[in-house]
Design a protein around this motif. Structure first.
Motif: not given
Length: 242
Positions: A11-12, A24-26, A35-38
């Motif tokens: 999570t960022v 946008h970058a995530v 990936g599955k980053r939030t």
């Protein structure tokens, strides 16, 4: 930075959202490496930047857009975007303030459980935002019960359900009691959590300690008009008004 400092499921958090470049970058990195980053962005919305720039930009990144030169840019369609506003609630531990805190914290429960799909019915019974709400994404289910008087009516409905996993049930309680005895007959179908004790304790810790008081009615933001349940789920408010 994201490639160096995040995992596929991180999570960022960006407390200074600006135009939303971090989000946008995530999304772009997720598209590139699976990936599955939030990502969570925060801003004070100065000059309307959150509403008019940050949100609009990333909505278009998801949906797709056309550059000024006419070039079409395909959207990153596997993403979703939610926009929340923050507000304060009276810190005094009155039943009125505690109920208001729970109502306003429902969005945070959705974030915590990563469950956002709200249903208008539960086990054939219409839901009422002033009494209880039901969320179901097809895999997980969550009930948020604001009026403890509704428990007796909801337990038979819970008993009639057949979900693969227990329903996460958040129940308003002026203490730390999640009403376990009342749910004894469906104990295998629910996972209980008392509210607003956990939220209230956190809320109290992070606020400064001026003179403790209730916020006067005229100082509180107007509540959205609730649908009137009537029948089994028509409960009187504290103070005698229906």
């Amino acid at each position: 930075m994201l490639q160096l400092g995040s995992y596929f499921d991180s999570t960022v958090l960006d407390f200074f959202a600006g135009s939303g470049t971090t989000l946008h970058a995530v999304m772009q990195l997720n598209a590139e490496d699976g990936g599955k980053r939030t990502c969570i962005l925060c801003t004070n919305n100065e000059n309307g930047i959150c509403e008019n720039v940050t949100y609009e930009r990333n909505k278009r990144v998801i949906n797709g857009y056309t550059k000024p030169n006419g070039e079409a840019v395909e959207g990153l369609h596997s993403n979703n975007l939610r926009y929340y506003r923050t507000a304060f609630v009276g810190r005094s531990r009155s039943v009125q303030n505690m109920r208001r805190l729970v109502h306003l914290s429902t969005d945070m429960l959705c974030i915590k459980e990563d469950l956002y799909t709200e249903k208008k019915q539960f086990a054939g019974q219409q839901t009422y935002k002033g009494v209880f709400r039901f969320f179901d994404d097809g895999k997980r289910q969550m009930l948020v019960i604001y009026r403890e008087e509704a428990i007796a009516e909801l337990v038979p409905l819970i008993a009639s359900t057949h979900y693969a996993e227990p329903i996460k049930v958040y129940v308003f309680s002026p203490s730390e009691d999640p009403w376990e005895a009342e749910f004894e007959d469906v104990a295998d179908k629910v996972q209980l959590c008392a509210l607003p004790q956990a939220i209230y304790n956190t809320y109290k810790r992070i606020l400064p300690k001026p003179k403790d008081r209730n916020i006067a009615a005229e100082e509180q933001p107007a509540e959205p008009k609730q649908d009137s349940p009537g029948g089994l789920f028509d409960f009187a408010e504290e103070g005698g008004e229906a």
